[in-house]
Enzyme design. Sequence first.
Site, PDB file in Angstrom:
ATOM      1  N   SER A 156      -7.691   4.087  -0.598  1.00  0.00           N
ATOM      2  CA  SER A 156      -6.777   2.974  -0.880  1.00  0.00           C
ATOM      3  C   SER A 156      -7.559   1.733  -1.272  1.00  0.00           C
ATOM      4  CB  SER A 156      -5.960   2.692   0.383  1.00  0.00           C
ATOM      5  OG  SER A 156      -5.302   1.455   0.278  1.00  0.00           O
ATOM      6  N   TYR A 172      -5.273   1.724  10.251  1.00  0.00           N
ATOM      7  CA  TYR A 172      -4.985   2.531   9.050  1.00  0.00           C
ATOM      8  C   TYR A 172      -6.084   2.332   8.006  1.00  0.00           C
ATOM      9  CZ  TYR A 172      -3.374   3.252   4.313  1.00  0.00           C
ATOM     10  OH  TYR A 172      -3.334   3.598   2.990  1.00  0.00           O
ATOM     11  N   LYS A 218      -9.317   4.911   6.305  1.00  0.00           N
ATOM     12  CA  LYS A 218      -9.681   5.180   4.902  1.00  0.00           C
ATOM     13  C   LYS A 218     -11.174   4.925   4.694  1.00  0.00           C
ATOM     14  CE  LYS A 218      -5.706   6.613   3.661  1.00  0.00           C
ATOM     15  NZ  LYS A 218      -5.529   8.065   3.452  1.00  0.00           N
TER      16      LYS A 218
HETATM   17  C1  UD1 Z   1       0.541  -1.968   1.937  1.00  0.00           C
HETATM   18  C2  UD1 Z   1      -0.478  -2.023   3.022  1.00  0.00           C
HETATM   19  C3  UD1 Z   1      -1.751  -1.386   2.515  1.00  0.00           C
HETATM   20  C4  UD1 Z   1      -1.473   0.059   2.164  1.00  0.00           C
HETATM   21  C5  UD1 Z   1      -0.334   0.118   1.164  1.00  0.00           C
HETATM   22  C6  UD1 Z   1       0.045   1.573   1.050  1.00  0.00           C
HETATM   23  C7  UD1 Z   1       0.050  -3.986   4.390  1.00  0.00           C
HETATM   24  C8  UD1 Z   1      -0.374  -5.364   4.741  1.00  0.00           C
HETATM   25  N1  UD1 Z   1      -0.695  -3.400   3.427  1.00  0.00           N
HETATM   26  O1  UD1 Z   1       0.044  -2.662   0.807  1.00  0.00           O
HETATM   27  O2  UD1 Z   1      -2.756  -1.424   3.488  1.00  0.00           O
HETATM   28  O3  UD1 Z   1      -2.606   0.640   1.597  1.00  0.00           O
HETATM   29  O4  UD1 Z   1       0.785  -0.622   1.622  1.00  0.00           O
HETATM   30  O5  UD1 Z   1       1.337   1.752   0.657  1.00  0.00           O
HETATM   31  O6  UD1 Z   1       0.961  -3.442   4.937  1.00  0.00           O
HETATM   32  N2  UD1 Z   1       6.644  -7.620   0.270  1.00  0.00           N
HETATM   33  C9  UD1 Z   1       7.707  -8.482   0.472  1.00  0.00           C
HETATM   34  N3  UD1 Z   1       8.765  -8.036   1.197  1.00  0.00           N
HETATM   35  C10 UD1 Z   1       8.839  -6.791   1.732  1.00  0.00           C
HETATM   36  C11 UD1 Z   1       7.750  -5.911   1.515  1.00  0.00           C
HETATM   37  C12 UD1 Z   1       6.668  -6.362   0.802  1.00  0.00           C
HETATM   38  O7  UD1 Z   1       7.687  -9.627   0.002  1.00  0.00           O
HETATM   39  O8  UD1 Z   1       9.836  -6.461   2.393  1.00  0.00           O
HETATM   40  C13 UD1 Z   1       5.497  -8.070  -0.526  1.00  0.00           C
HETATM   41  C14 UD1 Z   1       4.191  -8.096   0.250  1.00  0.00           C
HETATM   42  O9  UD1 Z   1       3.983  -9.349   0.828  1.00  0.00           O
HETATM   43  C15 UD1 Z   1       3.187  -7.792  -0.868  1.00  0.00           C
HETATM   44  C16 UD1 Z   1       3.954  -6.932  -1.864  1.00  0.00           C
HETATM   45  O10 UD1 Z   1       5.328  -7.156  -1.568  1.00  0.00           O
HETATM   46  O11 UD1 Z   1       2.826  -8.974  -1.514  1.00  0.00           O
HETATM   47  C17 UD1 Z   1       3.650  -5.473  -1.739  1.00  0.00           C
HETATM   48  O12 UD1 Z   1       3.812  -5.064  -0.393  1.00  0.00           O
HETATM   49  P1  UD1 Z   1       3.664  -3.534   0.055  1.00  0.00           P
HETATM   50  O13 UD1 Z   1       4.535  -2.687  -0.774  1.00  0.00           O
HETATM   51  O14 UD1 Z   1       3.846  -3.496   1.527  1.00  0.00           O
HETATM   52  O15 UD1 Z   1       2.177  -3.159  -0.342  1.00  0.00           O
HETATM   53  P2  UD1 Z   1       0.786  -3.823   0.102  1.00  0.00           P
HETATM   54  O16 UD1 Z   1       0.977  -4.949   1.037  1.00  0.00           O
HETATM   55  O17 UD1 Z   1       0.029  -4.116  -1.135  1.00  0.00           O
END
Ligand code: UD1
Length: 337
Positions: A125, A150, A154
């Site tokens: 990842s 997690y 990795k």
């Molecule tokens: C997340 C994990 C990462 C993992 C990846 C795998 C965290 C902090 N990171 O990445 O370690 O490898 O998933 O799938 O959990 N967002 C919102 N509202 C939401 C959900 C997300 O605003 O309800 C935003 C988050 O702040 C982020 C973006 O959307 O900026 C993407 O979020 P997400 O899909 O959870 O992915 P990552 O945070 O990049």
Amino acid sequence: MKILVTGGLGFIGSHTVVELQNEGFEVVVIDNLSNSSEDVLKGIEAITGKKPLFEKLDLREKSAVQDFFKKHADVNGVIHFAASKAVGESVGNPLLYYENNINALVYILQELEKKQEANFIFSSSCTVYGQAETMPINEDSAVQPAMSPYGNTKQIGEEIITDVAKVSGINAILLRYFNPIGAHPSVEIGELPIGVPQNLVPFITQTGIGLRKELMVYGNDYPTPDGTCIRDYIHVVDLAKAHVVALQRLLNKKNQDKVETFNLGTGVGSSVLEVINAFEKVSGQKLAYQIVDRREGDVTLAYADTTKANEVLGWKTQSTLEQAMESAWKWEQKIRS
Ligand code: UD1
């Protein structure tokens, strides 16, 4: 050629099984169904006309792993997806993550080490880079201390594979995924999050379909053009195809090192608001959302430098963010209908 896909009924695993079967590989899937369903086999069969072999097995049981490799001594390559992946859960239950993601890996490698030659592909990842200092992120960017158990699994997984490859016939490719989204265009397979989705895109589509009241956007005060975080969202079918290319590289002995690492992303960064816009465009409806505080542990910016994957691996993404969002939306509509 017979390929073992662990976690082959999961989100990325199932799409990879489809691409492998489309390329003529014989696939045997291991899955413990902890975060997937046996129905996925039907979806794979509907797309490819063929059901892969399936062994319901928990890779934490060492003797079961040993028995599997006795029974399937003719496996030519392993793509290892099976792992737990919820960041928050890993903070609360670290040993579950170390047992599931590390013990299982060790047991598989112990069996592969016995072979004269083995080909191994590992699901890693972009989380290993933490908040990288420069964008886009290339494979030489520093690996930063993990922010969760997690993420640590990795990093440790990559290190274990690298150590074992040095002293065995194992050749390996470590694939560092950015943010996989979307579903197969046939809508026969897609993402099936259990409970409340933690990831952005399934939360958006579940909100769009009315299962969630509104999306919480975690912060709009980041140092980015619109204030929301930027990620590299990659269509899961593009990602799946990269696994086939990586496997062929190992099978054809084209790898330049015993262990190679590739970033898999589109190279394009999209903000949370841009993802919402893409959803609104493809669905023709407004999304209910509100801006809330930042989520702990989120990095501001993460998108891939795709040069190495493009030039060395010979793979490129084909889908746009909108195409990926469209497939995610179609899938959500299908599973709720
Ligand atoms: C997340 C994990 C990462 C993992 C990846 C795998 C965290 C902090 N990171 O990445 O370690 O490898 O998933 O799938 O959990 N967002 C919102 N509202 C939401 C959900 C997300 O605003 O309800 C935003 C988050 O702040 C982020 C973006 O959307 O900026 C993407 O979020 P997400 O899909 O959870 O992915 P990552 O945070 O990049």
